[in-house]
Write an enzyme that holds these catalytic residues in place. Sequence first.
Site, mmCIF file in Angstrom:
data_model
loop_
_atom_site.group_PDB
_atom_site.id
_atom_site.type_symbol
_atom_site.label_atom_id
_atom_site.label_comp_id
_atom_site.label_asym_id
_atom_site.label_seq_id
_atom_site.Cartn_x
_atom_site.Cartn_y
_atom_site.Cartn_z
ATOM 1 N N LYS A 76 2.204 -48.322 29.464
ATOM 2 C CA LYS A 76 1.763 -47.100 30.133
ATOM 3 C C LYS A 76 2.160 -47.099 31.598
ATOM 4 O O LYS A 76 2.520 -46.063 32.152
ATOM 5 C CB LYS A 76 0.244 -46.957 29.989
ATOM 6 C CG LYS A 76 -0.146 -46.423 28.620
ATOM 7 C CD LYS A 76 -1.640 -46.352 28.476
ATOM 8 C CE LYS A 76 -2.213 -47.709 28.153
ATOM 9 N NZ LYS A 76 -3.647 -47.718 27.950
ATOM 10 N N ARG A 124 2.765 -57.630 19.961
ATOM 11 C CA ARG A 124 2.978 -56.258 20.434
ATOM 12 C C ARG A 124 4.275 -55.721 19.865
ATOM 13 O O ARG A 124 5.218 -56.476 19.638
ATOM 14 C CB ARG A 124 3.174 -56.244 21.956
ATOM 15 C CG ARG A 124 1.980 -56.526 22.764
ATOM 16 C CD ARG A 124 2.383 -56.514 24.232
ATOM 17 N NE ARG A 124 2.285 -55.169 24.785
ATOM 18 C CZ ARG A 124 1.131 -54.631 25.178
ATOM 19 N NH1 ARG A 124 0.012 -55.293 25.063
ATOM 20 N NH2 ARG A 124 1.101 -53.429 25.696
ATOM 21 N N GLU A 150 -7.363 -47.916 26.792
ATOM 22 C CA GLU A 150 -7.821 -47.625 28.147
ATOM 23 C C GLU A 150 -7.253 -46.256 28.518
ATOM 24 O O GLU A 150 -6.060 -46.024 28.344
ATOM 25 C CB GLU A 150 -7.286 -48.713 29.096
ATOM 26 C CG GLU A 150 -7.920 -48.626 30.445
ATOM 27 C CD GLU A 150 -7.322 -49.590 31.464
ATOM 28 O OE1 GLU A 150 -6.562 -50.498 31.073
ATOM 29 O OE2 GLU A 150 -7.627 -49.409 32.654
HETATM 30 P P1 ATP Z 1 -0.122 -50.778 28.048
HETATM 31 O O1 ATP Z 1 0.592 -51.977 28.531
HETATM 32 O O2 ATP Z 1 0.796 -49.764 27.478
HETATM 33 O O3 ATP Z 1 -1.074 -50.193 29.055
HETATM 34 P P2 ATP Z 1 -2.410 -51.880 26.849
HETATM 35 O O4 ATP Z 1 -2.489 -52.970 25.852
HETATM 36 O O5 ATP Z 1 -2.872 -52.169 28.225
HETATM 37 O O6 ATP Z 1 -0.960 -51.304 26.825
HETATM 38 P P3 ATP Z 1 -4.590 -50.357 25.866
HETATM 39 O O7 ATP Z 1 -4.881 -48.947 26.143
HETATM 40 O O8 ATP Z 1 -5.498 -51.359 26.446
HETATM 41 O O9 ATP Z 1 -3.116 -50.591 26.351
HETATM 42 O O10 ATP Z 1 -4.383 -50.607 24.313
HETATM 43 C C1 ATP Z 1 -5.233 -50.195 23.295
HETATM 44 C C2 ATP Z 1 -4.923 -51.002 22.076
HETATM 45 O O11 ATP Z 1 -3.571 -50.817 21.683
HETATM 46 C C3 ATP Z 1 -5.111 -52.484 22.342
HETATM 47 O O12 ATP Z 1 -5.821 -53.048 21.269
HETATM 48 C C4 ATP Z 1 -3.718 -53.007 22.443
HETATM 49 O O13 ATP Z 1 -3.638 -54.338 22.029
HETATM 50 C C5 ATP Z 1 -2.931 -52.069 21.532
HETATM 51 N N1 ATP Z 1 -1.542 -51.976 21.987
HETATM 52 C C6 ATP Z 1 -1.100 -51.566 23.185
HETATM 53 N N2 ATP Z 1 0.245 -51.673 23.267
HETATM 54 C C7 ATP Z 1 0.662 -52.160 22.083
HETATM 55 C C8 ATP Z 1 1.938 -52.503 21.536
HETATM 56 N N3 ATP Z 1 3.055 -52.371 22.233
HETATM 57 N N4 ATP Z 1 1.979 -52.971 20.264
HETATM 58 C C9 ATP Z 1 0.858 -53.098 19.541
HETATM 59 N N5 ATP Z 1 -0.370 -52.804 19.992
HETATM 60 C C10 ATP Z 1 -0.480 -52.342 21.250
HETATM 61 MG MG MG Z 2 -3.684 -51.859 29.878
#
Ligand code: ATP
Ligand code: MG
Length: 560
Positions: free
Chosen positions: A271, A261, A35
Amino acid sequence: MNNIGTSPTNFIYQIIKNDLTSGKYVSIRTRFPPEPNGYLHIGHAKSICLNFGIAQMYHGKCNLRIDDTNPLKENIKYVDSIKHDVQWLGFHWSGVVHYSSDYFNQLYDYAIELINKGLAYVDQLSPDEIRRYRGTLTCPGKNSPYRSRSIEDNVTLFSKMRHGKFSEGQACLRAKIDMASPFMVMRDPVLYRIKFAEHHQTGTQWCIYPMYDFAHCIVDALEGITHSLCTLEFQDNRQLYDWILDNITINVHPQQYEFSRLNLKYTVISKRKLNLLVKHSIVESWDDPRMPTISGLRRRGYTAASIREFCSRIGVTKQHNNVDISVLEACIREELNENALRAMAVINPVRAVIVSLPIGYEKIIDMLNHPNKPEMGMRQVMFSREIYIDFNDFLEAGHSQYKRLVLGKEVRLRHAYIIKAESIEKDEIGNVKTIFCSHDPNTLNQHPIDGRKIKGVIHWVSVSHNMEAEFRLYDRLFKEANPTAEEKFFSTINPQSLVIKQGFVEEGVVEVLASKANTSFQFEREGYFCADNYCYNSSRLVFNRTVSLRDTQGIKKVDI
Ligand code: ATP
Ligand code: MG
């Protein structure tokens, strides 16, 4: 690429291998769907290495999909940084960059299909009421009074939503599933909400935006994704993922698999939280070298290969994990130990004068750029009668453990002479200003002829041939290993996470930087450093310490 950041033994790899051997798929397609609401971090690197790595290993394809269904939080600058970081990590997406917003028309049509099948309705409960009606884990939810509207009414109302006839929060589209489901996500989840927000891709074309759960599975299917890999918090959402695909007319049904994660100790990986650090000026920016973002790590001196190596070492499982930062540090330390040019830098300078040498004495000393790799060449370093040594390498009165320069004792100057501290001069507040030394003229890069053993070796920089430099020494951002709890977040920031020093480096370092061949060095006995990219082209030298020489504090033993 010799290291694609994923281990061929992880469970997802096994699933894909089976799907290929059983003939379920002839080729595979994965996707990385960030995202664009912040910069990518080391957790994303894990997902990138997994998705792109698997595609690479099986000669499949991996899409980069910008998951842009929430225009309020998203920004084009994040889209650009995401593309840059994925490429920098060494991966190539298949075809063009995809956006969830590319499919807004199709998603809208699928929503109408669900309405026409009696499987979705326009709800006019307020967001608060929707929450209350949803029930809890132990208590089933309640049907909305709008749930039993006719299909015709729903079609009309949804069209009114789309054409801006409702205000935000006044209406939303919900799936009609089961308000008593043990899976909370199945209790009539919201599929579309109203937002009068301009979108970075679609402008003002839309005032309704699909929810993640509705858009993600459909876009996966439209893109022909075979294996949709996501993190464990989406485990329950898999029910909804499958329900939506089972109830619309689409002939592909990707399978969702979840893995845990990545969490790293002494930092935060989210983020939202990283954004807070930037907003509250706890760090300078998203690419501050203390940030666990890809851009922060890059500015700190991490290479793409070291990050891929880290992802490969931590593996992919379903186990919750909190990885020690030392695992990440070991990856870059090992790489730089092999590849970084050696140079000398004095970070806490104090002047030493070798009074037994004639005034104006200078001597060029040839030094290996890497002690074990003659193929990395030699450099010439000017030695002179006056040098800087590190303040921490001198004591007026030493003790048996202290192997550096002590008043009245000898020490080896790296690649140069054995010197002896004869006397000192202090400033008005009692700090050592100058150390006056004598030298043994027969020890230039040689052992003493009388066979006496000199244990300590210290580094130095010539007073007349050097470059002034700023050294930024980084430490962990938080004092606590798990600063995740909100109330702890700000109170556990490490005030020493950045220490700035002014010192000197060998002047030859400038030529290396100007040639752009290299920006990382091992400053002997101090650690691995890289030139800060913002100061790279200016006359001011700034070095970020990537990582110390070893995990535990201590003086690294060096040869002469
Ligand atoms: P954040 O909490 O940092 O916003 P998010 O999962 O909301 O993380 P996205 O931009 O939606 O962030 O993530 C893109 C991809 O990266 C998704 O498939 C997510 O599962 C993966 N991802 C995000 N954070 C992690 C993490 N800490 N470990 C492994 N994969 C991750
Ligand atoms: Mg997110």
